[in-house]
Design a protein around this motif. Sequence first.
Motif, PDB file in Angstrom:
ATOM      1  N   ARG A 312      13.332 -30.735 -11.729  1.00 43.66           N
ATOM      2  CA  ARG A 312      13.457 -30.341 -10.322  1.00 43.66           C
ATOM      3  C   ARG A 312      14.203 -29.025 -10.221  1.00 43.66           C
ATOM      4  O   ARG A 312      13.871 -28.169  -9.403  1.00 43.66           O
ATOM      5  CB  ARG A 312      14.176 -31.434  -9.538  1.00 43.66           C
ATOM      6  CG  ARG A 312      14.350 -31.112  -8.067  1.00 43.66           C
ATOM      7  CD  ARG A 312      14.985 -32.275  -7.317  1.00 43.66           C
ATOM      8  NE  ARG A 312      14.101 -33.446  -7.302  1.00 43.66           N
ATOM      9  CZ  ARG A 312      14.424 -34.596  -6.709  1.00 43.66           C
ATOM     10  NH1 ARG A 312      15.596 -34.717  -6.094  1.00 43.66           N
ATOM     11  NH2 ARG A 312      13.591 -35.615  -6.736  1.00 43.66           N
ATOM     12  N   ASP A 313      15.233 -28.819 -11.062  1.00 47.66           N
ATOM     13  CA  ASP A 313      15.985 -27.566 -11.090  1.00 47.66           C
ATOM     14  C   ASP A 313      15.952 -27.024 -12.516  1.00 47.66           C
ATOM     15  O   ASP A 313      16.889 -27.213 -13.287  1.00 47.66           O
ATOM     16  CB  ASP A 313      17.425 -27.796 -10.621  1.00 47.66           C
ATOM     17  CG  ASP A 313      18.188 -26.491 -10.406  1.00 47.66           C
ATOM     18  OD1 ASP A 313      17.669 -25.426 -10.801  1.00 47.66           O
ATOM     19  OD2 ASP A 313      19.297 -26.535  -9.842  1.00 47.66           O
ATOM     20  N   ALA A 314      14.854 -26.356 -12.855  1.00 48.45           N
ATOM     21  CA  ALA A 314      14.677 -25.862 -14.220  1.00 48.45           C
ATOM     22  C   ALA A 314      15.725 -24.815 -14.573  1.00 48.45           C
ATOM     23  O   ALA A 314      16.178 -24.741 -15.724  1.00 48.45           O
ATOM     24  CB  ALA A 314      13.272 -25.277 -14.386  1.00 48.45           C
ATOM     25  N   GLY A 315      16.124 -23.987 -13.593  1.00 49.54           N
ATOM     26  CA  GLY A 315      17.113 -22.953 -13.877  1.00 49.54           C
ATOM     27  C   GLY A 315      18.448 -23.528 -14.311  1.00 49.54           C
ATOM     28  O   GLY A 315      19.094 -23.015 -15.227  1.00 49.54           O
ATOM     29  N   ALA A 316      18.869 -24.617 -13.665  1.00 50.10           N
ATOM     30  CA  ALA A 316      20.139 -25.241 -14.030  1.00 50.10           C
ATOM     31  C   ALA A 316      20.079 -25.835 -15.429  1.00 50.10           C
ATOM     32  O   ALA A 316      21.043 -25.750 -16.196  1.00 50.10           O
ATOM     33  CB  ALA A 316      20.499 -26.321 -13.020  1.00 50.10           C
ATOM     34  N   VAL A 317      18.938 -26.422 -15.793  1.00 49.25           N
ATOM     35  CA  VAL A 317      18.787 -27.007 -17.129  1.00 49.25           C
ATOM     36  C   VAL A 317      18.802 -25.910 -18.192  1.00 49.25           C
ATOM     37  O   VAL A 317      19.455 -26.041 -19.227  1.00 49.25           O
ATOM     38  CB  VAL A 317      17.488 -27.829 -17.207  1.00 49.25           C
ATOM     39  CG1 VAL A 317      17.253 -28.328 -18.623  1.00 49.25           C
ATOM     40  CG2 VAL A 317      17.544 -29.003 -16.242  1.00 49.25           C
ATOM     41  N   ARG A 318      18.076 -24.838 -17.929  1.00 48.36           N
ATOM     42  CA  ARG A 318      18.059 -23.721 -18.878  1.00 48.36           C
ATOM     43  C   ARG A 318      19.463 -23.146 -19.044  1.00 48.36           C
ATOM     44  O   ARG A 318      19.915 -22.885 -20.167  1.00 48.36           O
ATOM     45  CB  ARG A 318      17.107 -22.632 -18.410  1.00 48.36           C
ATOM     46  CG  ARG A 318      16.903 -21.526 -19.435  1.00 48.36           C
ATOM     47  CD  ARG A 318      16.054 -20.390 -18.910  1.00 48.36           C
ATOM     48  NE  ARG A 318      15.675 -19.490 -19.979  1.00 48.36           N
ATOM     49  CZ  ARG A 318      16.492 -18.576 -20.506  1.00 48.36           C
ATOM     50  NH1 ARG A 318      17.722 -18.447 -20.047  1.00 48.36           N
ATOM     51  NH2 ARG A 318      16.079 -17.799 -21.494  1.00 48.36           N
ATOM     52  N   GLY A 319      20.166 -22.958 -17.929  1.00 47.43           N
ATOM     53  CA  GLY A 319      21.529 -22.437 -18.014  1.00 47.43           C
ATOM     54  C   GLY A 319      22.462 -23.363 -18.764  1.00 47.43           C
ATOM     55  O   GLY A 319      23.351 -22.914 -19.495  1.00 47.43           O
ATOM     56  N   LEU A 320      22.270 -24.678 -18.604  1.00 46.62           N
ATOM     57  CA  LEU A 320      23.093 -25.648 -19.315  1.00 46.62           C
ATOM     58  C   LEU A 320      22.901 -25.519 -20.819  1.00 46.62           C
ATOM     59  O   LEU A 320      23.870 -25.533 -21.589  1.00 46.62           O
ATOM     60  CB  LEU A 320      22.733 -27.062 -18.852  1.00 46.62           C
ATOM     61  CG  LEU A 320      23.375 -28.219 -19.613  1.00 46.62           C
ATOM     62  CD1 LEU A 320      24.887 -28.213 -19.421  1.00 46.62           C
ATOM     63  CD2 LEU A 320      22.781 -29.551 -19.165  1.00 46.62           C
ATOM     64  N   ILE A 321      21.654 -25.400 -21.258  1.00 45.30           N
ATOM     65  CA  ILE A 321      21.379 -25.286 -22.695  1.00 45.30           C
ATOM     66  C   ILE A 321      21.961 -23.999 -23.256  1.00 45.30           C
ATOM     67  O   ILE A 321      22.643 -23.990 -24.293  1.00 45.30           O
ATOM     68  CB  ILE A 321      19.866 -25.365 -22.953  1.00 45.30           C
ATOM     69  CG1 ILE A 321      19.337 -26.748 -22.568  1.00 45.30           C
ATOM     70  CG2 ILE A 321      19.549 -25.058 -24.414  1.00 45.30           C
ATOM     71  CD1 ILE A 321      17.836 -26.865 -22.648  1.00 45.30           C
ATOM     72  N   VAL A 322      21.709 -22.882 -22.574  1.00 46.96           N
ATOM     73  CA  VAL A 322      22.179 -21.587 -23.076  1.00 46.96           C
ATOM     74  C   VAL A 322      23.702 -21.541 -23.120  1.00 46.96           C
ATOM     75  O   VAL A 322      24.302 -21.179 -24.139  1.00 46.96           O
ATOM     76  CB  VAL A 322      21.623 -20.443 -22.206  1.00 46.96           C
ATOM     77  CG1 VAL A 322      22.245 -19.109 -22.624  1.00 46.96           C
ATOM     78  CG2 VAL A 322      20.108 -20.361 -22.337  1.00 46.96           C
ATOM     79  N   SER A 323      24.354 -21.924 -22.028  1.00 42.68           N
ATOM     80  CA  SER A 323      25.814 -21.848 -21.991  1.00 42.68           C
ATOM     81  C   SER A 323      26.454 -22.862 -22.934  1.00 42.68           C
ATOM     82  O   SER A 323      27.447 -22.559 -23.606  1.00 42.68           O
ATOM     83  CB  SER A 323      26.316 -22.056 -20.561  1.00 42.68           C
ATOM     84  OG  SER A 323      25.956 -23.344 -20.083  1.00 42.68           O
ATOM     85  N   GLY A 324      25.889 -24.078 -22.997  1.00 41.96           N
ATOM     86  CA  GLY A 324      26.452 -25.093 -23.880  1.00 41.96           C
ATOM     87  C   GLY A 324      26.394 -24.699 -25.341  1.00 41.96           C
ATOM     88  O   GLY A 324      27.369 -24.859 -26.086  1.00 41.96           O
TER      89      GLY A 324
END
Length: 590
Positions: A312-324
């Motif tokens: 539903r919020d692909a941007g938040a998931v992508r940001g989570l992976i990159v930042s994590g």
Amino acid sequence: MIPRIRQLDEGAVNRIAAGEVVERPASAVKELVENALDAGARRIAIEIADGGRTLIRVTDDGHGIAAADLPLALSRHATSKIDGSDLLNIRSFGFRGEALPSLGAVGRLTITSRAAGSAEAASIHVSGGRIDPPRPAALRAGTVVELRDLFHATPARLKFLRSERAETMAVTDAIRRLAMAEPGVAVTLRDVSDGGERVLFRADAADRAARLAAVLGRDFPENALEIAAERAGVRLGGLAALPTYSRGTAVHQYLFVNGRPVRDRMLTGALRGAYMDVLSKDRHAVAALFLDCDPVLVDVNVHPAKTEVRFRDAGAVRGLIVSGLRHALAEAGHRASTTVAGAALGAMRPDGADPAPRVYQMDRPGPAARAAGYAAQMPGFAEAPSARIEPPVEARTDAPLGAARAQLHENWIVAQTATGMVLVDAHAAHERLVYEKLKRQAAGGGVRAQALLIPEVVEVGAEAVERLLALDTARLGLALEPFGPGCVAVRETPAVLGQCSAAALVRELLDELEENEDADPLALQARLDAVLSRMACHGSVRTGRRMTGPEMDALLREMEATPHSGQCNHGRPTYVELKLADIERLFGRT
């Protein structure tokens, strides 16, 4: 004449559906094992023959299927996993009710099952879409699904299958992914071709860490970072390997969403973006990442194979992976993978040489005795029996990268640690240190620049001038301005690079811009980082420059304090650490 619209018969419909669900034997194995997992199985045994062409047999100890439900199980869109009222709240592997009828439409399928609490088992057979009536069978518990002669009803599909070895490898990969998704289930895969039996994969029930070690090898957990991050109701966990543990292909990237193995472009792109700063373009990270969230936040009903998802919020998931991942990599500091030392030791051993005989030694002498022995071997010792002997002054070696002892061939720094030695590639290490310093300055308002006494004019061509001026080079510490047709004048260069060739710097920037000409315009920061990486490579310590002792020690201390310093900008290791025991083995000592 106008073609008439007609309704296809059930057999044709099933064969068409099978083309989407069952692409190859590995697809069939995946669907059957997922059914077993949904049935609550704790032990699953898979047998294949000829890469899955002639036989696929999956045996589980799950809750089984009632005899009265066996014919219904072979009907399209019949399932026990959902009631159809909410397609977003899916908590099982399967839910479409297409796998079994699709397999029965293109092969010879037999299902034998005994439902929990039932007094007897039953069996049903379907071949090419023709279903036989159920009949009694012998089975203690669970379910056995046997698929023979896959695609016999659609022989054209057989021509598109690859070699037996390739299909077997695809089946093994599918099982490995499912085994990582459900570590508490024991899984065994056997090849029973030509009447033999060969175990291709086996994993006993374990926790996630032990299962990952069993599937990916014990080297992986030793050289991986534990990931734990959360954002907007999505949790990220798992292991991601150090950059120096990278691979030449992306086949060792395993991604899971709510326990489901997926192959999603957005997720793999995020993984690649997280490592972009520490890996070259031809290297790929090794990782097993698990994303968990409320099922309503992700749509798994995107493709019949159920390997793609939509958040539903692909941007938040992508940001989570990159930042994590970037946070974990930065926390790792100068750490490099242990396999680097193993590769170095392997390179030092003569090919085909037998192991050296074991040599037994007395206890090592103390510093004073060693000093006396060394002095005794010096020329003129006999003529100076009263020479004063003092123990050598020991430099501080308790730091992680030790104390610098020498520089070899004007590049390689040899350092002594408390437990062995470290060999440092000075150019690669300084390249990473300069790059990290440039990034910090760029993020803090811009790279500090130094003005040139006389601006340097560089001829690059009219098109290249436009490309350079379109980039915010002032933020990078590089002041450019047009200077006649096809030329630019360089008035300032990054101070951290010291004295450097402006012309070479400009041309390297152009090379980077040309290589990333088709890059996603949203990835501007990634492009700027790539430019900074080129600048760092240009301005780092060059091979052939002799360094003083304090300079070498300062480089080692800065490496210890700088994130990602265990690898250069291209993902290669900046140092190799050898333990004293490893060095002694090279010389046959014990």
